[in-house]
Scaffold this motif. Structure first.
Motif, short mmCIF file in Angstrom:
data_model
loop_
_atom_site.label_atom_id
_atom_site.label_comp_id
_atom_site.label_asym_id
_atom_site.label_seq_id
_atom_site.Cartn_x
_atom_site.Cartn_y
_atom_site.Cartn_z
N SER A 21 0.81 -1.23 0.00
CA SER A 21 0.00 0.00 0.00
C SER A 21 0.84 1.28 0.00
O SER A 21 0.48 2.26 -0.65
CB SER A 21 -0.91 0.01 1.22
OG SER A 21 -0.16 0.13 2.41
N ARG A 22 1.95 1.26 0.73
CA ARG A 22 2.82 2.43 0.92
C ARG A 22 2.05 3.63 1.50
O ARG A 22 2.54 4.76 1.43
CB ARG A 22 3.50 2.84 -0.39
CG ARG A 22 4.50 1.84 -0.91
CD ARG A 22 5.23 2.35 -2.15
NE ARG A 22 6.24 1.43 -2.60
CZ ARG A 22 6.02 0.39 -3.39
NH1 ARG A 22 4.78 0.15 -3.78
NH2 ARG A 22 6.99 -0.40 -3.75
N ALA A 23 0.89 3.40 2.06
CA ALA A 23 0.08 4.49 2.59
C ALA A 23 0.76 5.14 3.79
O ALA A 23 0.83 6.37 3.90
CB ALA A 23 -1.30 3.97 2.99
N THR A 24 1.28 4.31 4.71
CA THR A 24 1.93 4.85 5.89
C THR A 24 3.21 5.58 5.54
O THR A 24 3.52 6.64 6.11
CB THR A 24 2.23 3.71 6.89
OG1 THR A 24 1.01 3.04 7.22
CG2 THR A 24 2.86 4.25 8.15
N THR A 25 3.97 5.03 4.59
CA THR A 25 5.23 5.66 4.19
C THR A 25 5.00 7.06 3.64
O THR A 25 5.67 8.02 4.02
CB THR A 25 5.95 4.79 3.15
OG1 THR A 25 6.18 3.50 3.70
CG2 THR A 25 7.28 5.41 2.75
N PHE A 30 5.59 12.71 4.41
CA PHE A 30 5.01 14.02 4.11
C PHE A 30 4.77 14.81 5.40
O PHE A 30 5.13 15.99 5.48
CB PHE A 30 3.70 13.83 3.35
CG PHE A 30 3.01 15.13 3.01
CD1 PHE A 30 3.46 15.91 1.95
CD2 PHE A 30 1.92 15.57 3.75
CE1 PHE A 30 2.84 17.11 1.64
CE2 PHE A 30 1.29 16.76 3.45
CZ PHE A 30 1.75 17.53 2.39
N PHE A 31 4.19 14.17 6.40
CA PHE A 31 3.88 14.86 7.65
C PHE A 31 5.15 15.29 8.37
O PHE A 31 5.23 16.41 8.90
CB PHE A 31 3.04 13.95 8.55
CG PHE A 31 2.46 14.65 9.73
CD1 PHE A 31 1.32 15.42 9.61
CD2 PHE A 31 3.07 14.56 10.97
CE1 PHE A 31 0.78 16.08 10.70
CE2 PHE A 31 2.54 15.22 12.06
CZ PHE A 31 1.40 15.98 11.92
N ALA A 76 -5.32 -1.16 9.50
CA ALA A 76 -5.30 -2.01 8.31
C ALA A 76 -5.72 -3.44 8.66
O ALA A 76 -6.43 -4.09 7.88
CB ALA A 76 -3.90 -2.00 7.70
N ASP A 77 -5.29 -3.94 9.81
CA ASP A 77 -5.68 -5.29 10.23
C ASP A 77 -7.17 -5.38 10.49
O ASP A 77 -7.82 -6.39 10.17
CB ASP A 77 -4.91 -5.69 11.49
CG ASP A 77 -3.48 -6.06 11.19
OD1 ASP A 77 -3.16 -6.24 10.01
OD2 ASP A 77 -2.68 -6.18 12.14
N LEU A 78 -7.74 -4.33 11.08
CA LEU A 78 -9.19 -4.33 11.36
C LEU A 78 -9.99 -4.32 10.07
O LEU A 78 -10.98 -5.06 9.92
CB LEU A 78 -9.55 -3.11 12.21
CG LEU A 78 -9.20 -3.18 13.69
CD1 LEU A 78 -9.47 -1.85 14.36
CD2 LEU A 78 -10.01 -4.28 14.38
N GLU A 79 -9.57 -3.49 9.11
CA GLU A 79 -10.32 -3.38 7.86
C GLU A 79 -10.27 -4.66 7.04
O GLU A 79 -11.23 -5.00 6.35
CB GLU A 79 -9.74 -2.21 7.04
CG GLU A 79 -10.01 -0.84 7.67
CD GLU A 79 -9.35 0.28 6.90
OE1 GLU A 79 -8.56 -0.02 5.97
OE2 GLU A 79 -9.59 1.45 7.24
N GLU A 80 -9.15 -5.38 7.11
CA GLU A 80 -9.01 -6.60 6.33
C GLU A 80 -9.40 -7.86 7.12
O GLU A 80 -9.29 -8.97 6.59
CB GLU A 80 -7.56 -6.73 5.86
CG GLU A 80 -7.12 -5.58 4.94
CD GLU A 80 -5.65 -5.64 4.60
OE1 GLU A 80 -4.98 -6.59 5.07
OE2 GLU A 80 -5.18 -4.76 3.88
N GLY A 81 -9.80 -7.68 8.38
CA GLY A 81 -10.18 -8.82 9.21
C GLY A 81 -9.02 -9.66 9.66
O GLY A 81 -9.20 -10.80 10.13
N ALA A 82 -7.80 -9.12 9.52
CA ALA A 82 -6.61 -9.89 9.87
C ALA A 82 -6.41 -9.99 11.38
O ALA A 82 -5.82 -10.98 11.87
CB ALA A 82 -5.37 -9.27 9.23
N LEU A 83 -6.89 -8.98 12.13
CA LEU A 83 -6.66 -9.00 13.58
C LEU A 83 -7.36 -10.18 14.24
O LEU A 83 -6.79 -10.84 15.11
CB LEU A 83 -7.15 -7.68 14.19
CG LEU A 83 -6.80 -7.47 15.66
CD1 LEU A 83 -5.30 -7.56 15.88
CD2 LEU A 83 -7.34 -6.14 16.16
#
Length: 227
Positions: A21-25, A30-31, A76-83
């Protein structure tokens, strides 16, 4: 599956998740860069003031980026059900915590190594020869302490509706000793080889905080996810 294998598997999952995803990177880079630039404009053009502010601004930027990275890891784990799938594994809860901590620490350490020369260049600070090892060790210990606390509280607030607001409110009071030790060690390293002894004292204190927080958080993490 042994606990060690589980730790490495969880860390590998988080790494691969971020590579896809590179979303966090993108968000943290940027922040952090925006924080450094805005603080530089706010401090003005006094070279001495800019150089003396560099350690504090650097660690503030890393702290804000760490909050984003830790929150995104559980989100991300919650959204994908991985947790839920991770919690079904026949391993200790501590191994799940340590796996996510390992991934978060590696990410924040790499971010710190990237931001260190950027902050020093922007604020006109310079590290004397022979003190870069102190700065790298400070980044490793500082980001470890921050990741230990951020991972724990990100897990604690993962299922709450107001988790984005609660996470920094809960964790920043606890992370103050780590931030203080990291800033002071960075300042001492910038003063030159004569202050390496002072930097070493702050690093020892930082390592002590890291060890205490690591033992406590890994041993009570099962209360967080089981409840």
């Amino acid at each position: 599956m042994t606990d060690l294998v589980a730790v490495l598997a969880v860390a590998r999952k988080d790494f691969l998740q971020e590579l896809r995803s590179r979303a966090t990177t993108v968000a943290t880079l940027f922040f952090s860069a925006i924080t450094l630039v805005m603080m530089a404009f706010g401090l003005g053009r006094e070279p001495t003031l800019m150089a003396s502010a560099a350690p504090g601004v650097l660690w503030v930027a890393l702290a804000f980026a760490g909050v984003i990275a830790s929150a995104q890891s559980f989100q991300a784990d919650l959204e994908e059900g991985a947790l839920e799938q991770l919690l079904l594994l026949p391993v200790s809860r501590a191994s799940l915590y340590l796996g996510k901590l390992l991934a978060s620490w590696a990410y924040l350490s790499a971010l710190g190594v990237v931001m260190l020369p950027l902050a020093f260049g922007l604020y006109g600070a310079s590290a004397p020869p022979g003190t870069w090892w102190v700065l790298i060790l400070t980044v490793l210990l500082g980001t470890l302490g921050f990741a230990v606390i951020a991972t724990f509280y990100a897990g604690l607030t993962a299922n709450l509706q107001a988790r984005e607001a609660l996470l920094p409110v809960l964790m920043f009071p606890v992370v103050v000793p780590v931030m203080l030790g990291a800033v002071r060690a960075t300042e001492a390293a910038l003063l030159g080889s004569a202050e390496v002894g002072l930097a070493s004292s702050w690093l020892q204190l930082l390592a002590g905080f890291d060890l205490v927080y690591l033992v406590v958080c890994s041993n009570i993490f099962h209360f967080v996810v089981d409840d």
